[in-house]
Design a protein around this motif. Structure first.
Motif, mmCIF file in Angstrom:
data_model
loop_
_atom_site.group_PDB
_atom_site.id
_atom_site.type_symbol
_atom_site.label_atom_id
_atom_site.label_comp_id
_atom_site.label_asym_id
_atom_site.label_seq_id
_atom_site.Cartn_x
_atom_site.Cartn_y
_atom_site.Cartn_z
ATOM 1 N N GLY A 1 -26.804 -34.613 -16.657
ATOM 2 C CA GLY A 1 -25.440 -34.304 -16.196
ATOM 3 C C GLY A 1 -24.903 -32.957 -16.669
ATOM 4 O O GLY A 1 -23.745 -32.623 -16.426
ATOM 5 N N VAL A 2 -25.713 -32.196 -17.353
ATOM 6 C CA VAL A 2 -25.225 -30.984 -18.027
ATOM 7 C C VAL A 2 -25.642 -29.708 -17.291
ATOM 8 O O VAL A 2 -26.408 -29.754 -16.338
ATOM 9 C CB VAL A 2 -25.771 -30.940 -19.473
ATOM 10 N N THR A 3 -25.162 -28.565 -17.779
ATOM 11 C CA THR A 3 -25.537 -27.293 -17.147
ATOM 12 C C THR A 3 -26.942 -26.881 -17.599
ATOM 13 O O THR A 3 -27.483 -27.447 -18.549
ATOM 14 C CB THR A 3 -24.569 -26.160 -17.559
ATOM 15 N N ASP A 4 -27.470 -25.874 -16.936
ATOM 16 C CA ASP A 4 -28.809 -25.382 -17.278
ATOM 17 C C ASP A 4 -28.898 -24.908 -18.724
ATOM 18 O O ASP A 4 -29.968 -24.898 -19.323
ATOM 19 C CB ASP A 4 -29.186 -24.198 -16.370
ATOM 20 N N ALA A 5 -27.748 -24.503 -19.262
ATOM 21 C CA ALA A 5 -27.761 -23.898 -20.595
ATOM 22 C C ALA A 5 -27.965 -24.924 -21.706
ATOM 23 O O ALA A 5 -28.313 -24.576 -22.826
ATOM 24 C CB ALA A 5 -26.453 -23.147 -20.828
ATOM 25 N N LEU A 6 -27.732 -26.200 -21.421
ATOM 26 C CA LEU A 6 -27.898 -27.182 -22.490
ATOM 27 C C LEU A 6 -29.371 -27.532 -22.644
ATOM 28 O O LEU A 6 -30.024 -27.954 -21.693
ATOM 29 C CB LEU A 6 -27.099 -28.457 -22.229
ATOM 30 N N THR B 1 -20.457 -39.678 -30.907
ATOM 31 C CA THR B 1 -21.010 -38.782 -31.928
ATOM 32 C C THR B 1 -20.348 -37.407 -31.905
ATOM 33 O O THR B 1 -20.683 -36.556 -32.722
ATOM 34 C CB THR B 1 -22.512 -38.556 -31.660
ATOM 35 N N VAL B 2 -19.464 -37.213 -30.945
ATOM 36 C CA VAL B 2 -18.985 -35.862 -30.670
ATOM 37 C C VAL B 2 -18.278 -35.231 -31.879
ATOM 38 O O VAL B 2 -18.548 -34.080 -32.242
ATOM 39 C CB VAL B 2 -18.057 -35.862 -29.432
ATOM 40 N N GLU B 3 -17.415 -36.022 -32.538
ATOM 41 C CA GLU B 3 -16.676 -35.442 -33.666
ATOM 42 C C GLU B 3 -17.621 -34.974 -34.769
ATOM 43 O O GLU B 3 -17.446 -33.891 -35.333
ATOM 44 C CB GLU B 3 -15.660 -36.443 -34.229
ATOM 45 N N TRP B 4 -18.628 -35.804 -35.066
ATOM 46 C CA TRP B 4 -19.568 -35.444 -36.138
ATOM 47 C C TRP B 4 -20.353 -34.197 -35.771
ATOM 48 O O TRP B 4 -20.532 -33.286 -36.587
ATOM 49 C CB TRP B 4 -20.534 -36.593 -36.440
ATOM 50 N N SER B 5 -20.826 -34.133 -34.514
ATOM 51 C CA SER B 5 -21.629 -32.967 -34.120
ATOM 52 C C SER B 5 -20.771 -31.708 -34.112
ATOM 53 O O SER B 5 -21.212 -30.631 -34.514
ATOM 54 C CB SER B 5 -22.240 -33.191 -32.741
ATOM 55 N N LYS B 6 -19.530 -31.882 -33.646
ATOM 56 C CA LYS B 6 -18.618 -30.743 -33.607
ATOM 57 C C LYS B 6 -18.363 -30.216 -35.022
ATOM 58 O O LYS B 6 -18.385 -29.022 -35.283
ATOM 59 C CB LYS B 6 -17.290 -31.197 -32.986
ATOM 60 N N GLU C 1 -21.748 -31.326 -24.711
ATOM 61 C CA GLU C 1 -21.820 -29.948 -24.195
ATOM 62 C C GLU C 1 -20.418 -29.335 -24.148
ATOM 63 O O GLU C 1 -20.214 -28.198 -24.582
ATOM 64 C CB GLU C 1 -22.467 -29.901 -22.804
ATOM 65 N N ASN C 2 -19.467 -30.096 -23.655
ATOM 66 C CA ASN C 2 -18.099 -29.585 -23.572
ATOM 67 C C ASN C 2 -17.507 -29.266 -24.942
ATOM 68 O O ASN C 2 -16.600 -28.454 -25.070
ATOM 69 C CB ASN C 2 -17.183 -30.570 -22.834
ATOM 70 N N ALA C 3 -18.035 -29.936 -25.967
ATOM 71 C CA ALA C 3 -17.529 -29.683 -27.320
ATOM 72 C C ALA C 3 -18.240 -28.494 -27.963
ATOM 73 O O ALA C 3 -18.062 -28.230 -29.146
ATOM 74 C CB ALA C 3 -17.709 -30.932 -28.181
ATOM 75 N N GLY C 4 -19.092 -27.809 -27.215
ATOM 76 C CA GLY C 4 -19.715 -26.611 -27.751
ATOM 77 C C GLY C 4 -21.097 -26.810 -28.345
ATOM 78 O O GLY C 4 -21.632 -25.937 -29.017
ATOM 79 N N LYS D 1 -25.869 -21.235 -36.364
ATOM 80 C CA LYS D 1 -27.098 -21.703 -35.738
ATOM 81 C C LYS D 1 -26.787 -22.839 -34.762
ATOM 82 O O LYS D 1 -25.813 -23.552 -34.953
ATOM 83 C CB LYS D 1 -28.071 -22.230 -36.817
ATOM 84 N N PRO D 2 -27.628 -23.014 -33.709
ATOM 85 C CA PRO D 2 -27.355 -24.125 -32.795
ATOM 86 C C PRO D 2 -27.497 -25.482 -33.494
ATOM 87 O O PRO D 2 -28.465 -25.700 -34.225
ATOM 88 C CB PRO D 2 -28.410 -23.973 -31.691
ATOM 89 N N MET D 3 -26.530 -26.347 -33.312
ATOM 90 C CA MET D 3 -26.548 -27.696 -33.888
ATOM 91 C C MET D 3 -26.992 -28.648 -32.782
ATOM 92 O O MET D 3 -26.390 -28.690 -31.712
ATOM 93 C CB MET D 3 -25.138 -28.056 -34.372
#
Ligand code: GLN
Ligand code: ZN
Length: 764
Positions: free
Chosen positions: A641-646, A543-548, A599-602, A556-558
């Motif tokens: 598996g992600v950072t606290d910020a996600l 799903t990464v490409e679509w979310s990106k 997360e890595n894709a922003g 706004k946060p997606m």
């Protein structure tokens, strides 16, 4: 001689004839007579094809235009008053109960539907009260028995048993407080007596009476009901085959062995371990034992040699004349036939058996156990051995890397780096959300244009590029819309998804899909569950490409949007060779990689939906822990598996949390959204009582209806919620995804939602 039997057959038709006929009737394109004729054709085809496959005991009366429990209610005059007095034909009253009716000045909602045991089939819940006036309006069992006979097929009619009928029902609104449907048993039994004696008079030798509640804990509360019921029914009925399925009898075997019925059916697919204890009890009785050896729930070829072994175990104790080989349950949960799969590879096809192939299997097992020397039987047995051996070989050579990865899962992979209180602050900084953040559950209206574009891509009428351009435009308009009305956390709208499970299945290794493998979910809604055939892994981001892309369109946060591992597994046909736990963890690892990639894709928020978590709970409470012990860690594995910020979100489409409250807390999602608009706010008390500590968005309006909630209504809702929930934990969102809604009501509703949230920010 060992006989063979099928407990029930799919009623949708090999080519979905029943769906087509029913929907054509609803749409006014076909008369009631046409519908009746189409249904009769499907029944006849089912009976004759079971006969051709050598099944001895063929079911009748199991057919349904909508739902078999609804049929039973309608036939017994268990019809809520709100459906009467509108001048509707009995057929239209029946459909009104199933799906509601809004036409010609009549406006009645559908009856409640519930999941049928632990399956994805839904039944229409009967409503009882002191006023219920049982009457046999028509004897469906007799009618269909005679119809089959006229078609040259002797059948064993199927009837839902009286105790299950009452216990599966609910007290109607008008019932007095504390009313228990089971209290109606004395009034109900005369009608059953009438039904069963008419069946006997019509020449039925056997009748299959289904009492599936015997595999539930609740059966223990109804021992005397079973005794009363069957002591009255046995003398007037044809020989009764009491059918239990989807689980094990445990101590209830001691009740049923003394009911005086002629036969007992047990599920040996779900509970092979119950054979020995059941035989121990049955051996000193005259009961005929029907062995549910061929699964009614999965689509895997039966291992006939293994079934023969179990069957022989029973024969050794009670003799072959007292043994029947059967499907474990009705075949309603399986597609009709593999013959309709034109695109499936020969290798895959060789692994599976759908309903008609399963019928052949029961016939073969019974014949082998009867010592048949028939060349066809021997050939079928040999062919089965060869197929099973090939499948076992495939299983051995499945993906080793995936298995190693599952074995290497460590406890620290299940937990986020910091506790929620810490994450909350980090996320607050990052996401810059206002108080009472607003968001949606993921999907936006799946318009006709979207479905048409998908169909065109499927038929190669448009190219992949053209389709992707189309989806991008959809995303652009969904983002622009959210911008315009001022939501806080955005979604991309899921226009690229055909279905929340199939979409992921198609993009993971280890799944196979059918062309025609439809099974009934409810009414005329059928689903085509993907099949897990081997170790599951993710060949690449899904799903990464679509979310990106969606994120690139806004400040706004997606929110990224995924289906959770437990839901993907529960809404697929799982493998039979490895545990569900292993399969779920494989899915979880694949999704974990996806969440990390997002997360890595922003992407700064990701929602992992688990609407099927609860329905997967085992039928008996003693087994819950075993299920939750892998289901919950699977979700956590996927999301931790992600950072606290996600910011992780999860969504559940139900409001009944009492049983699994602590499990929901254990998931440790940063935000959960739940269905709440239809339940009274009692639900929130559950959360308060247990001290739910993470953020929560109880749905503020019902998305199942096109009705637009007013701004005031939503404000009232929020105010009521704030009586119970702490203000700093509350999110504001609808009940569920908007894919089945139109744009008009979606715009109006969400606009009111955002306005109500703004009001709340100023007021609280
Ligand atoms: N994200 C999904 C949607 O909005 C969730 C659907 C569901 O919970 N069944 O459609
Ligand atoms: Zn939902």
């Amino acid at each position: 001689m060992v006989q063979s039997s099928v407990l029930g057959f799919p009623r949708i038709g090999a080519n979905r004839e029943v769906k087509k006929a029913v929907e054509a009737y609803w749409g006014g394109k076909q008369s009631a007579d046409d519908l009746t004729k189409a249904a009769a054709d499907v029944r006849k085809t089912s009976w004759t094809s079971l006969k051709e496959r050598g099944v001895d005991l063929i079911p009748s009366g199991d057919f349904s235009l909508y739902d078999h429990v609804l049929d039973h209610s309608a036939a017994f005059n268990v019809i809520p008053k709100r459906y009467l007095g509108h001048n509707l034909s009995p057929l239209d009253v029946y459909f009104a109960m199933g799906r509601g009716r809004q036409a010609d000045g009549v406006d009645v909602p559908a009856s409640e539907m519930k999941k049928w045991f632990d399956s994805n089939y839904h039944f229409v819940v009967p409503e009882f009260s002191e006023e219920t006036d049982f009457k046999l309006l028509f004897n469906k069992a007799v009618e269909e028995f005679k119809e089959a006979k006229a078609a040259g097929v002797a059948t064993r009619p199927v009837v839902l048993g009286p105790v299950s009928f009452l216990v599966l029902g609910k007290a109607a609104k008008e019932a007095k407080p504390g009313f228990q449907p089971i209290s109606l048993l004395p009034k109900l039994l005369p009608v059953y007596k009438q039904l069963l004696s008419e069946l006997k008079a019509a020449g039925a030798q056997w009748v299959q009476v289904d009492e599936p509640i015997l595999v539930l804990d609740v059966a223990a509360n109804h021992i005397s009901a079973f005794q009363d019921a069957y002591s009255q029914l046995v003398p007037v009925a044809p020989s009764i085959m009491l059918a239990t399925y989807y689980g094990r009898l445990d101590a209830n075997i001691n009740i049923v062995s003394k009911l005086g019925v002629a036969g007992l059916h047990i599920d040996l697919d779900r509970a092979p371990q119950q054979l020995a204890p059941v035989l121990e009890v049955v051996k000193s009785t005259n009961l005929i034992l029907s062995l549910g050896l061929v699964s009614g729930r999965n689509i895997w070829k039966n291992d006939i040699a293994a079934s023969v072994k179990l069957g022989q175990q029973a024969i050794d104790v009670i003799g072959s004349d007292r043994v029947i080989v059967a499907t474990s349950s009705s075949l309603l949960h399986t597609p009709v036939t593999l013959a309709n799969e034109k695109k499936m590879s020969a290798e895959n096809k060789d692994w599976f058996a759908f309903a008609l192939e399963k019928a052949e299997e029961v016939a073969t097992i019974a014949a082998v156990l009867s010592g048949s020397q028939d060349a066809k039987v021997t050939a079928a047995f040999e062919a089965n051995k060869a197929s099973i051996a090939k499948r076992r070989e495939f299983e051995r050579t499945s993906d080793d890397a995936v298995r190693k990865r599952v074995a290497a899962i460590t406890p620290d992979m299940l937990n986020r780096k910091s506790p929620f209180a810490v994450r909350k602050e980090v996320q607050k900084q990052k996401l810059q959300l206002p108080k009472f953040p607003t968001t949606t559950i993921g999907s936006f209206p799946q318009t006709k244009e979207i479905r048409t574009a998908r169909a065109k891509l499927g038929k190669k009428e448009i190219t992949e590029e053209e389709y992707n351009e189309f989806i991008k435009k959809e995303i652009q308009s969904v983002v622009a819309f959210q911008e315009r009305i001022g939501l806080d956390i955005f979604v991309h709208g899921e226009p690229e998804r055909n279905d929340m499970v199939q979409y992921f299945g198609e993009r993971l290794n280890g799944f196979v899909f059918t062309e025609n493998g439809w099974v009934q979910s409810y009414g005329s809604r059928y689903v085509r569950p993907p099949i897990v055939v081997s170790d599951v892994s993710r060949p690449g981001p899904i799903t990464v490409e679509w979310s990106k892309y969606a994120q690139s369109l806004t400040q706004k946060p997606m929110k990224g949007m995924l289906t959770g591992p437990v839901t993907i597994l529960n809404w697929s046909f799982p493998r039979a060779d490895v545990s569900r736990e292993i399969q779920c963890k494989q899915l979880a690892l694949a999704l974990r990689d996806e969440v990390i990639d997002l997360e890595n894709a922003g992407i700064s928020a990701v929602q992992v939906d688990e609407p099927a978590l609860r329905e997967g709970l085992p039928l008996r409470k003693v087994d819950w822990e075993a299920y939750l012990s892998w289901a919950l860690p699977s979700f956590k594995l996927a999301t931790a598996g992600v950072t606290d910020a996600l910011q992780t979100h999860s969504h559940f489409c139900y409001s009944d949390f009492d049983d699994i409250f602590t499990s929901i807390q254990d998931l440790d999602a940063d935000v959960i959204s739940i269905e709440a608009s239809k339940s009274d706010l009692k639900l929130l008390n559950t959360f308060k009582q247990y001290g739910y500590s993470n953020q929560i968005g109880p749905g503020v309006y019902d998305i199942h209806s096109p009705r637009v909630p007013s701004e005031q209504e939503i404000k009232d809702r929020i105010a009521a919620m704030l009586q119970t929930l702490p203000a700093d934990l509350l999110y504001i969102n609808p009940d569920c995804g908007l894919k089945t809604r139109g744009w008009k009501e979606t715009e109006a509703s969400l606009d009111n939602l955002v306005k109500a949230a703004k009001w709340a920010r100023e007021t609280y």
